[in-house]
Design an enzyme around this catalytic site. Sequence first.
Site, PDB file in Angstrom:
ATOM      1  N   GLU A 136     -28.820   5.013  82.418  1.00 13.79           N
ATOM      2  CA  GLU A 136     -29.144   5.156  80.949  1.00 13.79           C
ATOM      3  C   GLU A 136     -28.925   4.197  80.006  1.00 13.79           C
ATOM      4  O   GLU A 136     -29.746   3.581  79.302  1.00 13.79           O
ATOM      5  CB  GLU A 136     -28.356   6.435  80.543  1.00 13.79           C
ATOM      6  CG  GLU A 136     -28.866   7.565  81.099  1.00 13.79           C
ATOM      7  CD  GLU A 136     -30.188   8.284  80.602  1.00 13.79           C
ATOM      8  OE1 GLU A 136     -30.802   7.604  79.980  1.00 13.79           O
ATOM      9  OE2 GLU A 136     -30.600   9.247  81.235  1.00 13.79           O
ATOM     10  N   ASP A 276     -38.199  10.347  89.495  1.00 14.72           N
ATOM     11  CA  ASP A 276     -39.311  10.058  88.871  1.00 14.72           C
ATOM     12  C   ASP A 276     -39.409   8.716  88.523  1.00 14.72           C
ATOM     13  O   ASP A 276     -40.431   7.956  88.983  1.00 14.72           O
ATOM     14  CB  ASP A 276     -39.335  10.632  87.553  1.00 14.72           C
ATOM     15  CG  ASP A 276     -38.142  10.799  86.513  1.00 14.72           C
ATOM     16  OD1 ASP A 276     -37.290  10.091  87.052  1.00 14.72           O
ATOM     17  OD2 ASP A 276     -38.241  11.147  85.580  1.00 14.72           O
ATOM     18  N   GLU A 369     -38.514  22.024  79.079  1.00 17.10           N
ATOM     19  CA  GLU A 369     -38.079  21.327  80.187  1.00 17.10           C
ATOM     20  C   GLU A 369     -38.127  21.679  81.484  1.00 17.10           C
ATOM     21  O   GLU A 369     -38.517  21.004  82.482  1.00 17.10           O
ATOM     22  CB  GLU A 369     -36.416  21.472  80.034  1.00 17.10           C
ATOM     23  CG  GLU A 369     -35.447  20.456  80.896  1.00 17.10           C
ATOM     24  CD  GLU A 369     -35.859  18.954  80.552  1.00 17.10           C
ATOM     25  OE1 GLU A 369     -35.010  18.136  81.262  1.00 17.10           O
ATOM     26  OE2 GLU A 369     -36.287  18.627  79.773  1.00 17.10           O
ATOM     27  N   GLU A 390     -42.673  11.647  77.602  1.00 14.73           N
ATOM     28  CA  GLU A 390     -43.508  11.589  78.818  1.00 14.73           C
ATOM     29  C   GLU A 390     -45.154  11.968  78.395  1.00 14.73           C
ATOM     30  O   GLU A 390     -45.959  11.159  79.034  1.00 14.73           O
ATOM     31  CB  GLU A 390     -43.202  12.115  79.995  1.00 14.73           C
ATOM     32  CG  GLU A 390     -41.965  11.362  80.734  1.00 14.73           C
ATOM     33  CD  GLU A 390     -40.695  11.644  79.836  1.00 14.73           C
ATOM     34  OE1 GLU A 390     -39.684  10.833  80.087  1.00 14.73           O
ATOM     35  OE2 GLU A 390     -40.563  12.527  79.026  1.00 14.73           O
TER      36      GLU A 390
END
Length: 451
Positions: A136, A276, A369, A390
């Site tokens: 992150e 991902d 989600e 996204e």
Amino acid sequence: MVRCNCGTWILIFLVISPTIFHKSMSELDPRWVAKKRRMSHKVRKMFYHAYDNYMTYAFPHDELKPLAKTFTDSLVELGNLKLEHLPQEYHGSALTLVESLSSLVIMGNNTEFERAVLWLSENLTFDVDARINLFECNIRVLGGLVSAHILATDSTNRLVQRNYKNQLLILAEDLGRRFLPAFDTPTGLPYAWINLKYGVMENETTETSTSGCGSLILEMGALSRLAGDPSFESAALRALRKLWSMRSSLNLLGTTLDVETGEWIEYSSGIGAGVDSFYEYLMKAHILFGRDEFWRMFQPAYLAVQKYFRHGAWYHEADMRTGKATYWQLTSLQAFWPGLQVLVGDITAANSSHREFFSVWERFGVLPERYLLDFQMLHPTEKYYPLRPELAESTFYLYHATKDPWFLEVGETIVDSLNLYTKVESGFASIRDVTTMQWEDHQHSFFLAET
């Protein structure tokens, strides 16, 4: 949250835009010109509503709590679901400002960009007792600093007219060096957590995700090129190569692993959380750095996804060893996939999967989600929408690649939904439950950077 941040995305966009984005007759149609102008005005207002309230109520802390009109110093909490080892003396790193730098340039606000760069140059420090998530912090902070440095030194624009002597690059180098002890493992795979001041903590967890150790090459590679120090790229590349060597005979990777032993912990895999950005970074690293090695990893990995995860327009999860389906679920993080497929040139598949994601958005008003495909129902606990970008990103890619006005309509729907359901008096709030549109008092930094 698992995808490359706006800062790094700007680097990618500058490289790919001349090759896949083109004008078409639809762009010259006065109706679509007017629509794009209208959308641009809406988005500009949204950005400044989020940014100005952050600067008023939260800066220089990390993120805005728009309902309480206060702040959270959340960099130490990102990915830390149990909220362990939280330091009492950490008071923020202006996370939202760092993530907003590239967006300020997109908005054409060079004056505010310069002001922000100079403030960070004089005030930001990473010499703090803060245990952070490597992934992150890499995509948000390091990526933001590296990209802002490139923009600040761009000879064609000269966005920072005075007093800039590579301070952001110096900060990025400092942060990068604080990352390096995380890679000091028998496998070269980095710990998921590291203390910025003291390095890897005693009894630190050895568990990490495929995304966590396979999605560092863009930011750390760019830092090495800019700073003339190969150590950052070398560490990220060693981890990526080790991870790729751990793939199954089907060219699939699991979701979680142990950095000390190099053994898989979770064998189920997909294109969602935990995996991902591994796919995303391979393709974008090939574009940005031009190394065939990244394509030689990405191509078989992409083909394996299409073979073992795809079911019609959807993508389920499967066991990396057998290819047998494990979980049939849609997760909001999967919505990056159509955008990645555009970069690959697989436009038909991108269009197909994008329409399914958008159908779920239309059903609920935002993208939940987690949605259980086998039961056609929401996940009982993961009903939230934390302002994720996204689907908006994939819509952007598909519109520019195809110039199909329908994607412009989708973009406007997303914008209108965000204004209707998430805009509050002092910013934008996440959605706690998409069935009730109950708010969560959190404006994530990536909302300004990406969404």
